[in-house]
Design a protein around this motif. Sequence first.
Motif, PDB file in Angstrom:
ATOM      1  N   SER A 166      -1.224  12.652  -8.567  1.00  0.00           N
ATOM      2  CA  SER A 166      -2.291  13.647  -8.368  1.00  0.00           C
ATOM      3  C   SER A 166      -1.707  15.001  -8.008  1.00  0.00           C
ATOM      4  O   SER A 166      -2.214  16.050  -8.451  1.00  0.00           O
ATOM      5  CB  SER A 166      -3.242  13.172  -7.270  1.00  0.00           C
ATOM      6  N   ALA A 167      -0.638  15.025  -7.224  1.00  0.00           N
ATOM      7  CA  ALA A 167      -0.012  16.297  -6.854  1.00  0.00           C
ATOM      8  C   ALA A 167       0.584  16.996  -8.076  1.00  0.00           C
ATOM      9  O   ALA A 167       0.603  18.235  -8.155  1.00  0.00           O
ATOM     10  CB  ALA A 167       1.068  16.053  -5.805  1.00  0.00           C
ATOM     11  N   LYS A 203       0.825  -1.210   0.000  1.00  0.00           N
ATOM     12  CA  LYS A 203       0.000   0.000   0.000  1.00  0.00           C
ATOM     13  C   LYS A 203       0.860   1.263   0.000  1.00  0.00           C
ATOM     14  O   LYS A 203       0.448   2.310  -0.516  1.00  0.00           O
ATOM     15  CB  LYS A 203      -0.941  -0.019   1.202  1.00  0.00           C
ATOM     16  N   ALA A 204       2.068   1.173   0.567  1.00  0.00           N
ATOM     17  CA  ALA A 204       2.937   2.350   0.619  1.00  0.00           C
ATOM     18  C   ALA A 204       3.413   2.745  -0.773  1.00  0.00           C
ATOM     19  O   ALA A 204       3.370   3.934  -1.134  1.00  0.00           O
ATOM     20  CB  ALA A 204       4.127   2.079   1.539  1.00  0.00           C
ATOM     21  N   ILE A 205       3.870   1.780  -1.569  1.00  0.00           N
ATOM     22  CA  ILE A 205       4.379   2.123  -2.894  1.00  0.00           C
ATOM     23  C   ILE A 205       3.255   2.563  -3.813  1.00  0.00           C
ATOM     24  O   ILE A 205       3.396   3.518  -4.595  1.00  0.00           O
ATOM     25  CB  ILE A 205       5.167   0.931  -3.507  1.00  0.00           C
ATOM     26  N   MET A 206       2.092   1.919  -3.728  1.00  0.00           N
ATOM     27  CA  MET A 206       0.959   2.311  -4.563  1.00  0.00           C
ATOM     28  C   MET A 206       0.420   3.674  -4.139  1.00  0.00           C
ATOM     29  O   MET A 206       0.121   4.536  -4.981  1.00  0.00           O
ATOM     30  CB  MET A 206      -0.142   1.259  -4.472  1.00  0.00           C
ATOM     31  N   GLY A 207       0.299   3.885  -2.835  1.00  0.00           N
ATOM     32  CA  GLY A 207      -0.191   5.171  -2.346  1.00  0.00           C
ATOM     33  C   GLY A 207       0.747   6.308  -2.695  1.00  0.00           C
ATOM     34  O   GLY A 207       0.305   7.402  -3.073  1.00  0.00           O
ATOM     35  N   TRP A 249      -7.649  13.671  -8.448  1.00  0.00           N
ATOM     36  CA  TRP A 249      -7.594  13.295  -7.040  1.00  0.00           C
ATOM     37  C   TRP A 249      -8.680  12.289  -6.684  1.00  0.00           C
ATOM     38  O   TRP A 249      -8.494  11.456  -5.780  1.00  0.00           O
ATOM     39  CB  TRP A 249      -7.724  14.541  -6.153  1.00  0.00           C
ATOM     40  N   TRP A 250      -9.825  12.325  -7.372  1.00  0.00           N
ATOM     41  CA  TRP A 250     -10.892  11.385  -7.024  1.00  0.00           C
ATOM     42  C   TRP A 250     -10.479   9.952  -7.335  1.00  0.00           C
ATOM     43  O   TRP A 250     -10.913   9.016  -6.641  1.00  0.00           O
ATOM     44  CB  TRP A 250     -12.200  11.760  -7.720  1.00  0.00           C
ATOM     45  N   VAL A 251      -9.651   9.759  -8.351  1.00  0.00           N
ATOM     46  CA  VAL A 251      -9.152   8.405  -8.651  1.00  0.00           C
ATOM     47  C   VAL A 251      -8.266   7.907  -7.511  1.00  0.00           C
ATOM     48  O   VAL A 251      -8.398   6.769  -7.055  1.00  0.00           O
ATOM     49  CB  VAL A 251      -8.377   8.401  -9.991  1.00  0.00           C
ATOM     50  N   THR A 252      -7.380   8.768  -7.053  1.00  0.00           N
ATOM     51  CA  THR A 252      -6.521   8.400  -5.919  1.00  0.00           C
ATOM     52  C   THR A 252      -7.357   8.114  -4.682  1.00  0.00           C
ATOM     53  O   THR A 252      -7.088   7.140  -3.947  1.00  0.00           O
ATOM     54  CB  THR A 252      -5.533   9.540  -5.628  1.00  0.00           C
TER      55      THR A 252
END
Length: 288
Positions: free
Chosen positions: A181-182, A170-174, A188-191
């Motif tokens: 998004s930044a 989850k860390a690498i994907m997040g 951002w809604w996809v993230t």
Amino acid sequence: MTGVPAAAGGPARANGAAAAPAPATGTAGVAAHGQSAAGPRGAAPAAAVPDGPEGGPPAPAAHGGVSGDAVSGGGPESAKPARGGKIAAAAVNQASVWNIANLLTMLRLVLVPAFVALMLADGGYDPAWRSLAWAAFAIAMITDLFDGHLARTYNLVTDFGKIADPIADKAIMGAALICLSALGDLPWWVTAVILGRELGVTLLRFLVIRYGVIPASRGGKLKTLTQGVAVGMYVLALTGWLATLRFWVMAAAVVLTVVTGLDYVRQAIVLRRQGIAERKAALEETEG
């Protein structure tokens, strides 16, 4: 005629010290004299029998192994070797934390800050730095495929791996989604949808763990693969038809994310109902 059995049986018991002791001798015949370990084939005495975690024969009672009473099923000494075996097994499991599967998981954790640094280098839009960031992301995703397989195949599952592996995933994907998004490359809604689903499913697993474990489905594995491909394509500075293709791959990843998330909710509800029904039935049977 009555003297023949006496002659055949008496001397054999009096002089046959190397023979196996009678059942009545118990531990004294095995631990004190050690004669039963060296049989008619001339085997090594009991003191030479190896012991250790390799699965060899048990050592004699003097070395903390299994005594004669433990072999025959009696005697208080049989409980002590069992506890010693558990302690030795626990020590081996503790030492196995430094195995190849856990090392790959640690590598993924280290790659997270490296990926972020490469992704945001020089403003985050340099194709060369984005290519290096993609390489770090690809290595992380590939090691995710191997560490779990190695842990299950070679019995390298540890408590550290159970905790660190999902955190690394989850860390690498997040990190990739938030960076994209930044930089304005991904809405951002996809993230929010992807990360919200991952955190929600993890919380859902903990809530129903008292009733059972929700297994990973084929849809979940396909979702993970699609997410990895889509995010990897967005990390690269693609143009033309490849940029259009990555949009549709990400759309498929979002759909799979939502569908599999709803399926996990359904499984959790069914699992909870079954668990409650089984507990109620067991309680009624006990009271009846």
